[in-house]
Scaffold this motif. Structure first.
Motif, mmCIF file in Angstrom:
data_model
loop_
_atom_site.group_PDB
_atom_site.id
_atom_site.type_symbol
_atom_site.label_atom_id
_atom_site.label_comp_id
_atom_site.label_asym_id
_atom_site.label_seq_id
_atom_site.Cartn_x
_atom_site.Cartn_y
_atom_site.Cartn_z
ATOM 1 N N LEU A 18 9.778 51.286 29.661
ATOM 2 C CA LEU A 18 8.931 50.693 30.525
ATOM 3 C C LEU A 18 7.695 50.061 29.671
ATOM 4 O O LEU A 18 7.047 50.853 28.911
ATOM 5 N N PRO A 19 7.135 48.948 29.932
ATOM 6 C CA PRO A 19 6.024 48.149 29.237
ATOM 7 C C PRO A 19 4.980 48.747 29.856
ATOM 8 O O PRO A 19 3.996 48.086 30.672
ATOM 9 N N TRP A 20 4.263 50.050 29.480
ATOM 10 C CA TRP A 20 3.072 50.534 30.057
ATOM 11 C C TRP A 20 2.096 50.014 29.881
ATOM 12 O O TRP A 20 0.951 50.202 30.558
ATOM 13 N N GLN A 21 1.963 48.860 28.993
ATOM 14 C CA GLN A 21 0.767 48.083 28.934
ATOM 15 C C GLN A 21 0.689 47.151 29.858
ATOM 16 O O GLN A 21 -0.382 46.435 30.354
ATOM 17 N N GLU A 22 1.628 46.762 30.575
ATOM 18 C CA GLU A 22 1.756 45.882 31.955
ATOM 19 C C GLU A 22 1.765 46.556 33.203
ATOM 20 O O GLU A 22 1.327 46.202 34.326
ATOM 21 N N LEU A 23 1.969 48.187 33.060
ATOM 22 C CA LEU A 23 2.062 48.965 34.265
ATOM 23 C C LEU A 23 0.928 50.023 34.281
ATOM 24 O O LEU A 23 0.765 50.428 33.389
ATOM 25 N N ASN A 47 1.551 46.213 38.905
ATOM 26 C CA ASN A 47 2.250 45.371 37.855
ATOM 27 C C ASN A 47 1.484 44.188 37.513
ATOM 28 O O ASN A 47 1.049 43.523 38.395
ATOM 29 N N HIS A 48 1.069 44.286 36.036
ATOM 30 C CA HIS A 48 -0.153 43.251 35.808
ATOM 31 C C HIS A 48 0.828 42.056 34.919
ATOM 32 O O HIS A 48 0.538 41.271 34.341
ATOM 33 N N PRO A 84 6.327 41.041 40.329
ATOM 34 C CA PRO A 84 5.271 40.523 39.569
ATOM 35 C C PRO A 84 3.901 40.633 40.143
ATOM 36 O O PRO A 84 3.858 39.977 41.249
ATOM 37 N N TYR A 85 2.988 41.209 39.558
ATOM 38 C CA TYR A 85 1.731 41.237 39.944
ATOM 39 C C TYR A 85 1.487 41.925 41.344
ATOM 40 O O TYR A 85 0.519 41.671 42.035
ATOM 41 N N GLY A 86 2.356 42.768 41.667
ATOM 42 C CA GLY A 86 2.555 43.559 42.748
ATOM 43 C C GLY A 86 2.082 44.939 42.638
ATOM 44 O O GLY A 86 1.912 45.306 41.383
ATOM 45 N N SER A 87 2.375 45.900 43.736
ATOM 46 C CA SER A 87 2.093 47.052 43.497
ATOM 47 C C SER A 87 2.947 47.868 44.516
ATOM 48 O O SER A 87 3.492 47.428 45.481
ATOM 49 N N LEU A 88 3.238 49.426 44.354
ATOM 50 C CA LEU A 88 3.806 50.292 45.091
ATOM 51 C C LEU A 88 3.277 51.509 45.129
ATOM 52 O O LEU A 88 2.340 51.697 44.243
#
Length: 127
Positions: A18-23, A47-48, A84-88
């Motif tokens: 996973l791209p942890w730079q985006e999460l 998620n950024h 995309p651009y959301g959250s959980l």
């Protein structure tokens, strides 16, 4: 043809990378519940980036802290799909009363649930 194969292999790479730079992960105590013996926390992933992720592939380790020492830890993951651009969000519980927490991406998280024992089962052959 080779370009198509390389593109397919790149897109079908392991989801565990996973791209942890985006999460980003965050944790906070859930103030809507209270107990003398358990502390519930809300863990959130944001998620950024512009790609969706399966929530079950995003695993984390939440830690309860006293001073600089980790006194309890729990692992978990999310459900649904992280848009995309959301959250959980998910809830996680610690046995005990704690006030400080941290959350980090889990390393070595098994794809199989603890109930499965992590061991693939053989199917019985019908005779």
């Amino acid at each position: 043809m080779n370009t198509l194969l390389v593109l397919f292999l790149a897109l079908s790479g392991p989801e565990s990378a996973l791209p942890w730079q985006e999460l980003t992960l965050s944790i906070e105590r859930d103030h809507q519940t209270s107990s003398d013996t358990v502390t519930l926390c809300r863990v959130r992933v944001t998620n950024h980036g512009n790609r969706s992720w399966q929530g079950r592939k995003i695993s984390f380790e939440a830690r309860a802290l006293e001073g600089a020492a980790v006194v309890a830890s729990e692992r978990g993951r999310f459900g649904y799909v992280l848009a995309p651009y959301g959250s959980l969000e998910t809830l996680i519980g610690f046995v005990g009363r704690y006030d400080r927490f941290e959350v980090v991406p889990a390393k070595g998280w098994r794809e199989r649930s603890p109930r499965d024992g992590g061991v693939p089962r053989r199917r019985k052959r019908r005779g």
